[in-house]
Design an enzyme around this catalytic site. Structure first.
Site, PDB file in Angstrom:
ATOM      1  N   SER A 168      -8.306 -16.015 -34.006  1.00 24.64           N
ATOM      2  CA  SER A 168      -7.200 -16.956 -34.060  1.00 24.64           C
ATOM      3  C   SER A 168      -7.008 -17.294 -35.333  1.00 24.64           C
ATOM      4  CB  SER A 168      -7.663 -18.230 -33.125  1.00 24.64           C
ATOM      5  OG  SER A 168      -6.364 -18.998 -33.220  1.00 24.64           O
ATOM      6  N   TYR A 206     -13.366 -25.025 -31.253  1.00 30.95           N
ATOM      7  CA  TYR A 206     -12.710 -23.736 -31.097  1.00 30.95           C
ATOM      8  C   TYR A 206     -12.283 -22.848 -32.466  1.00 30.95           C
ATOM      9  CZ  TYR A 206      -9.127 -20.414 -29.933  1.00 30.95           C
ATOM     10  OH  TYR A 206      -8.137 -19.257 -29.855  1.00 30.95           O
ATOM     11  N   LYS A 210     -14.075 -19.399 -33.691  1.00 29.99           N
ATOM     12  CA  LYS A 210     -13.268 -18.330 -33.928  1.00 29.99           C
ATOM     13  C   LYS A 210     -13.384 -17.679 -35.430  1.00 29.99           C
ATOM     14  CE  LYS A 210     -11.614 -17.588 -30.295  1.00 29.99           C
ATOM     15  NZ  LYS A 210     -11.419 -16.238 -29.662  1.00 29.99           N
TER      16      LYS A 210
HETATM   17  N1  LIG Z   1      -3.169 -18.415 -26.241  1.00 31.60           N
HETATM   18  C1  LIG Z   1      -3.152 -18.664 -27.693  1.00 31.60           C
HETATM   19  O1  LIG Z   1      -2.273 -19.122 -27.978  1.00 31.60           O
HETATM   20  C2  LIG Z   1      -4.189 -17.639 -28.348  1.00 31.60           C
HETATM   21  C3  LIG Z   1      -3.970 -17.825 -29.679  1.00 31.60           C
HETATM   22  C4  LIG Z   1      -5.119 -17.175 -30.731  1.00 31.60           C
HETATM   23  C5  LIG Z   1      -5.968 -16.601 -30.326  1.00 31.60           C
HETATM   24  N2  LIG Z   1      -6.295 -16.666 -28.690  1.00 31.60           N
HETATM   25  C6  LIG Z   1      -7.305 -15.970 -28.272  1.00 31.60           C
HETATM   26  O2  LIG Z   1      -6.831 -15.044 -27.468  1.00 31.60           O
HETATM   27  C7  LIG Z   1      -7.754 -14.906 -26.270  1.00 31.60           C
HETATM   28  C8  LIG Z   1      -7.295 -14.744 -24.910  1.00 31.60           C
HETATM   29  O3  LIG Z   1      -6.770 -15.991 -24.908  1.00 31.60           O
HETATM   30  P1  LIG Z   1      -5.660 -16.235 -23.735  1.00 31.60           P
HETATM   31  O4  LIG Z   1      -4.446 -16.907 -24.535  1.00 31.60           O
HETATM   32  O5  LIG Z   1      -5.354 -14.901 -22.882  1.00 31.60           O
HETATM   33  O6  LIG Z   1      -6.207 -17.227 -22.649  1.00 31.60           O
HETATM   34  P2  LIG Z   1      -6.276 -16.953 -21.192  1.00 31.60           P
HETATM   35  O7  LIG Z   1      -5.085 -16.894 -20.325  1.00 31.60           O
HETATM   36  O8  LIG Z   1      -7.167 -18.274 -20.819  1.00 31.60           O
HETATM   37  O9  LIG Z   1      -7.338 -15.880 -20.836  1.00 31.60           O
HETATM   38  C9  LIG Z   1      -8.713 -16.024 -21.278  1.00 31.60           C
HETATM   39  C10 LIG Z   1      -9.382 -15.019 -20.689  1.00 31.60           C
HETATM   40  O10 LIG Z   1     -10.945 -14.984 -20.690  1.00 31.60           O
HETATM   41  C11 LIG Z   1     -11.872 -14.838 -19.700  1.00 31.60           C
HETATM   42  N3  LIG Z   1     -13.091 -15.720 -19.835  1.00 31.60           N
HETATM   43  C12 LIG Z   1     -13.105 -16.824 -19.911  1.00 31.60           C
HETATM   44  N4  LIG Z   1     -14.399 -17.252 -19.892  1.00 31.60           N
HETATM   45  C13 LIG Z   1     -14.949 -16.207 -19.312  1.00 31.60           C
HETATM   46  C14 LIG Z   1     -16.308 -15.807 -18.993  1.00 31.60           C
HETATM   47  N5  LIG Z   1     -17.322 -16.910 -19.089  1.00 31.60           N
HETATM   48  N6  LIG Z   1     -16.804 -14.558 -18.583  1.00 31.60           N
HETATM   49  C15 LIG Z   1     -15.695 -13.632 -18.428  1.00 31.60           C
HETATM   50  N7  LIG Z   1     -14.443 -13.911 -18.949  1.00 31.60           N
HETATM   51  C16 LIG Z   1     -14.159 -15.054 -19.145  1.00 31.60           C
HETATM   52  C17 LIG Z   1     -10.880 -15.569 -18.690  1.00 31.60           C
HETATM   53  O11 LIG Z   1     -10.991 -15.523 -17.349  1.00 31.60           O
HETATM   54  P3  LIG Z   1     -10.979 -16.461 -16.293  1.00 31.60           P
HETATM   55  O12 LIG Z   1      -9.634 -16.404 -15.648  1.00 31.60           O
HETATM   56  O13 LIG Z   1     -11.894 -16.111 -15.015  1.00 31.60           O
HETATM   57  O14 LIG Z   1     -11.350 -17.690 -16.800  1.00 31.60           O
HETATM   58  C18 LIG Z   1      -9.350 -14.981 -18.778  1.00 31.60           C
HETATM   59  O15 LIG Z   1      -9.410 -13.487 -18.410  1.00 31.60           O
HETATM   60  C19 LIG Z   1      -8.947 -15.876 -26.437  1.00 31.60           C
HETATM   61  O16 LIG Z   1     -10.137 -15.079 -27.269  1.00 31.60           O
HETATM   62  C20 LIG Z   1      -8.236 -16.887 -27.251  1.00 31.60           C
HETATM   63  O17 LIG Z   1      -9.166 -17.564 -27.964  1.00 31.60           O
HETATM   64  C21 LIG Z   1      -5.177 -17.145 -27.780  1.00 31.60           C
END
Ligand SMILES: NC(=O)c1ccc[n+]([C@@H]2O[C@H](COP(=O)([O-])OP(=O)(O)OC[C@H]3O[C@@H](n4cnc5c(N)ncnc54)[C@H](OP(=O)(O)O)[C@@H]3O)[C@@H](O)[C@H]2O)c1
Length: 340
Positions: A168, A206, A210
């Site tokens: 991130s 967080y 990252k």
């Molecule tokens: N959204 C943003 O603005 C943003 C910005 C920069 C970076 N990111 C990064 O992008 C990535 C994806 O995030 P997202 O925004 O798509 O969030 P999200 O919708 O919350 O998805 C996160 C995913 O990670 C899985 N996960 C969490 N804990 C887990 C565990 N213990 N074992 C296996 N899977 C697990 C979740 O599964 P469950 O549904 O079972 O919890 C879900 O599939 C993350 O690494 C985040 O740091 C996000």
């Protein structure tokens, strides 16, 4: 490089480029953290490019199956399957890697995308602070355990597999103070209950996880060596509307939008993950940090300055040491394939 508000706003407001496409016939892809958000949309893109196997690494069979059905329906690709992995349990990660190695012939694209941002101290059953475990320790464990399979795939099929971790832009906000830097073991200190419960620590947790992603990918690439056929990079998808806000408050998200921080949709954000997997030239992508506008960028000054270079190696050693307690496969992979 430093993150300025101007740059962040400009990039958030720049229309996302169309997704990079390739013909993935015959290829196997694995997305960990794929039942929702960026991971699900990245898996959908990869399925739509005719991948022979699209494996969704998920911790809930129910949610994973629902995502698989949704992706099959929208892409017409029937080859989407779920394999269970819970990154909050190191034993589950080991079982998952073993199961995968026994059940796939090849692995062409490994997207390590699962992430959390829990604002309070919670230890996993392994005794590790949860954010550090999911975002860094278990992500690193999957990467190291599956690295030999990526290498074998490269040799057997004359391809350049890719390993991509979702980091991130928040990594630009991370810094370690002298208390952390002087600790005998930084990872252990960062995860200790006392430290986590001191003022302001979990608020920045967080960001710390990252930056650990960025350090890890740079170290993994370096230890894999300049001749490795495996291309290892890390991507920042930018601020996206996903289920990620379950970890923060909805008010924070609304306030960000009011400040002009225009979020991407999950699908738009997933295009950066696809860029990490399919975009750029292999050589420029080695160890790269890729921004949401699909440019290889310098990571934060904290990562690349003299202290950061030493810290990167220290964190690599601490990570490997911790993971070697989980399975002997870590030590043998590091010894044989990650020894540069
Ligand atoms: N959204 C943003 O603005 C943003 C910005 C920069 C970076 N990111 C990064 O992008 C990535 C994806 O995030 P997202 O925004 O798509 O969030 P999200 O919708 O919350 O998805 C996160 C995913 O990670 C899985 N996960 C969490 N804990 C887990 C565990 N213990 N074992 C296996 N899977 C697990 C979740 O599964 P469950 O549904 O079972 O919890 C879900 O599939 C993350 O690494 C985040 O740091 C996000």
């Amino acid at each position: 490089m430093k993150l300025t508000r101007e740059r962040f706003l400009k990039e958030q407001n720049t229309p996302t480029k169309p997704v990079v496409k390739a013909d993935l016939s015959g290829k196997t892809v694995l997305v960990v953290g794929a039942n929702t958000g960026l991971g699900r949309e990245a898996a959908r893109h990869l399925a739509s490019m005719n991948a022979a196997r699209v494996i969704l690494g998920c911790r809930s069979l129910e949610k994973g199956d629902a995502a698989a059905e949704d992706i099959k329906k929208s892409t017409g690709n029937p080859n989407v399957e779920v394999m269970l992995v819970d990154l909050l349990k190191l034993s589950s990660v080991v079982d998952f890697a073993n199961h995968l190695k026994q059940n796939v012939e090849r692995l062409d694209y490994l997207l390590l995308n699962a992430g959390i941002a829990i604002p309070t101290y919670q230890a996993s059953d392994d005794g590790i602070e949860s954010n550090i475990q999911v975002n860094h320790i278990s992500t690193a464990l999957v990467a190291i355990l599956l690295y030999p399979l990526l290498l074998d795939t490269a040799t057997k099929y004359s391809v350049h597999p890719r390993l991509v971790v979702t980091t991130s832009g928040a990594h630009y906000l991370a810094n370690f103070d002298s208390t952390v830097l002087n600790a005998p073991n930084i990872l252990e200190f960062l995860g200790s209950k006392d430290y986590c419960e001191s003022d302001g620590v979990m608020g920045a947790r967080y960001f710390v996880t990252k930056v650990l992603n960025v350090f890890f990918i740079r170290a993994l690439n370096q230890h894999a060596g300049p001749q490795t056929p495996v291309i290892i990079d890390t991507v920042n998808p930018g601020f996206c509307l996903t289920e990620f806000s379950r970890h923060s408050n909805e008010e924070g998200k609304k306030a960000a939008i009011q400040r002009g921080e225009m979020p991407h949709t999950a699908e738009e954000g997933s295009r950066t993950l696809i860029y990490g997997a399919l975009g750029g030239k292999d050589e420029e992508m080695r160890g790269a940090y890729v921004e949401q506008v699909w440019e290889v960028r310098e990571p934060s000054d904290f990562v690349i300055d003299e202290q950061g270079v030493k810290l990167q190696e220290r964190l690599w050693n601490e990570t490997v040491e911790r993971l070697a307690q989980v399975t002997p496969d870590v030590e043998s992979t590091v010894k044989h394939s990650l020894n540069h």
